[in-house]
Structure formats: structure tokens, C-alpha cells
Write a protein that holds these residues in place. Structure first.
Motif, PDB file in Angstrom:
ATOM      1  N   GLU A   2       2.797 -42.914 -48.325  1.00 26.43           N
ATOM      2  CA  GLU A   2       2.674 -42.210 -49.591  1.00 26.43           C
ATOM      3  C   GLU A   2       1.222 -41.777 -49.772  1.00 26.43           C
ATOM      4  O   GLU A   2       0.302 -42.583 -49.590  1.00 26.43           O
ATOM      5  N   THR A  18      -4.208 -43.558 -52.094  1.00 25.21           N
ATOM      6  CA  THR A  18      -4.264 -43.136 -53.488  1.00 25.21           C
ATOM      7  C   THR A  18      -5.673 -42.666 -53.839  1.00 25.21           C
ATOM      8  O   THR A  18      -6.648 -43.392 -53.620  1.00 25.21           O
ATOM      9  N   SER A  34       2.062 -47.449 -45.426  1.00 27.61           N
ATOM     10  CA  SER A  34       0.782 -47.500 -46.126  1.00 27.61           C
ATOM     11  C   SER A  34       0.751 -46.508 -47.290  1.00 27.61           C
ATOM     12  O   SER A  34       1.538 -45.565 -47.331  1.00 27.61           O
ATOM     13  N   VAL A  35      -0.180 -46.760 -48.234  1.00 32.76           N
ATOM     14  CA  VAL A  35      -0.339 -45.905 -49.406  1.00 32.76           C
ATOM     15  C   VAL A  35      -1.794 -45.465 -49.504  1.00 32.76           C
ATOM     16  O   VAL A  35      -2.702 -46.300 -49.469  1.00 32.76           O
ATOM     17  N   ALA A  73      -3.583 -50.245 -47.950  1.00 27.59           N
ATOM     18  CA  ALA A  73      -3.792 -49.420 -49.131  1.00 27.59           C
ATOM     19  C   ALA A  73      -5.205 -48.871 -49.095  1.00 27.59           C
ATOM     20  O   ALA A  73      -6.167 -49.641 -48.966  1.00 27.59           O
TER      21      ALA A  73
END
Length: 233
Positions: A110, A92, A89-90, A70
Motif C-alpha cells: 500500500e 505512507t 509493506s505500507v 512500514a
């Protein structure tokens, strides 16, 4: 100015069912360990790591592998991640200008509320990637391969899809400004619910895409010009 069409919210003449929907990533992160802050490494292996608020500006991790990771609120100014791999995996709230991801591989990823400019993803491979929210300026996807990719609720300003291959790609409530589709190849690309569709180059490469009736009307002058038809009152 290039041709521009706005979203009509129509399913089009053939109905929604004729377009193969993109398969979305299903990322379920395990318990993560905090990043140790020692800097990116070439061919580094990051498994189950949380990068929270980390400034990775000017860092270099060519060939690095990020699995079950992340990245939250990280700075990516001029970060060099050539041929890096992101799996399950993300990302953000990442932000930065000049991030180099040329030849990278993103699978089951994402990307949420990113604020990026001049991102280099030429020659990259994107598979089951969901880009949601945020704004990306001058996204370079030349010669990239996109399969099962969804751009949703985001703004893409002057994205370059030149010579890229797009298979099951959706633009949902997404603003496309001055997009370049020169020499692109499309299969099951759904543009019907794009909030704004502004094509600077490559309107003739929309074969394999589906657009709405309103988009067709607004793009008609560009289609006519492409085949040499003059439209006069």
C-alpha cells in the motif's frame, strides 16, 4: 494537447460486472522494530522494520528486501533501490525526487499519500498494489508489469506506461494528466471512474480497457484521427 475525458460516473454500456476487479492487498503488519539508522545496504534484509521520518536521501540499497515493513514520512530523494523487493509493506507519506526503483518488485503493498517526482519503476513488477492519495509526477513505468493494481484518489502527472503490461488495473477517482500508453498492453483495465483522463500518446492502445460513454465521446476525435477519419461539420 492530448485527448482528455472527465469522469461521467457511468457504468458503461456493458455494466460493471463485465470487468474483472483488481484484487487489493490485505496488509496486516506485525509488531515492528524501529530502524537502527545505520543506512541502507546493498542486498540488505529488512524484516518487520518501521522507518519513521527517516531521511534516506542519496542512500543506496540495490537488491534490498523489505518484508512486513512500514515507511512513514521518509525522504527518498535520489534513493537508489534498484531491484529492491517490497512485500506486505505500507509506505505512507513518503516524499522525494529521483527515487530509483528500476526493476523492483512490489507485492501486497500500500502506498498512501505519497509526494514523489521522477520515480523510476521501469521494468518493475507490481502485484496487488494500492496507490491511494498523493501526487506522483513523471512516474516511469515503461516495460513494467502491473497486475491487480489500483490507483485511487491520486494525481498522476505525465505517467509513462510505455510498453507496459496492465492486467486488472483500476483508476478510481484518479487524475491522469498527459499519460503515455505507447505500445502498452491492457487486459481488464478500468478507466471509467477516472476523475480526469488526459492521454498524450497511445490512445490506440486502449484495447482491453473499459471507458465510460462520456469518455468515449471526448476521446472520439483522437480515435478518428488514429484511423484516418476526418470529422468536419
Amino acid at each position: 494537447m492530448g485527448p482528455m475525458a472527465r469522469n461521467s460516473r457511468s457504468d458503461g454500456g456493458g455494466g460493471k460486472g463485465v470487468v474483472a476487479a483488481a484484487r487489493r492487498p490485505e496488509v496486516r503488519l506485525p509488531p515492528l522494530v524501529p530502524y537502527d539508522g545505520e543506512g541502507l545496504e546493498p542486498d540488505g534484509d529488512y524484516d518487520g522494520v518501521r522507518f519513521e521520518g527517516v531521511d534516506l536521501a542519496d542512500g543506496a540499497g540495490p537488491g534490498a528486501r523489505f518484508m512486513d515493513c512500514a515507511l512513514e514520512g521518509c525522504g527518498l530523494d535520489r534513493t537508489k533501490l534498484v531491484r529492491a523487493r517490497f512485500i506486505d509493506s505500507v509506505l505512507t507519506g513518503v516524499r522525494g525526487v529521483g527515487t530509483d526503483l528500476a526493476g523492483a518488485s512490489l507485492r501486497d503493498v500500500e502506498v498512501v499519500d505519497a509526494r514523489l517526482g521522477g520515480v523510476q519503476l521501469h521494468g518493475a513488477v507490481l502485484e496487488r498494489v494500492h496507490v491511494r492519495g498523493g501526487k506522483i509526477d513523471y512516474l516511469n513505468l515503461r516495460k513494467a508489469r502491473l497486475t491487480d493494481v489500483v490507483f485511487e484518489g491520486c494525481v498522476l502527472s505525465e505517467p509513462d506506461f510505455g510498453d507496459a503490461q496492465l492486467v486488472r488495473v483500476e483508476f478510481r477517482d484518479c487524475v491522469l494528466k498527459r499519460a503515455d500508453f505507447s505500445s502498452a498492453r491492457m487486459d481488464a483495465v478500468d478507466l471509467r471512474t477516472a476523475a480526469e483522463l488526459d492521454i498524450a500518446r497511445g490512445v490506440e492502445r486502449l484495447a482491453g480497457a473499459v471507458i465510460s460513454p462520456l469518455q468515449l465521446m471526448e476521446l472520439a476525435p483522437a480515435f478518428a484521427a488514429q484511423i484516418g477519419v476526418r470529422v468536419e461539420a
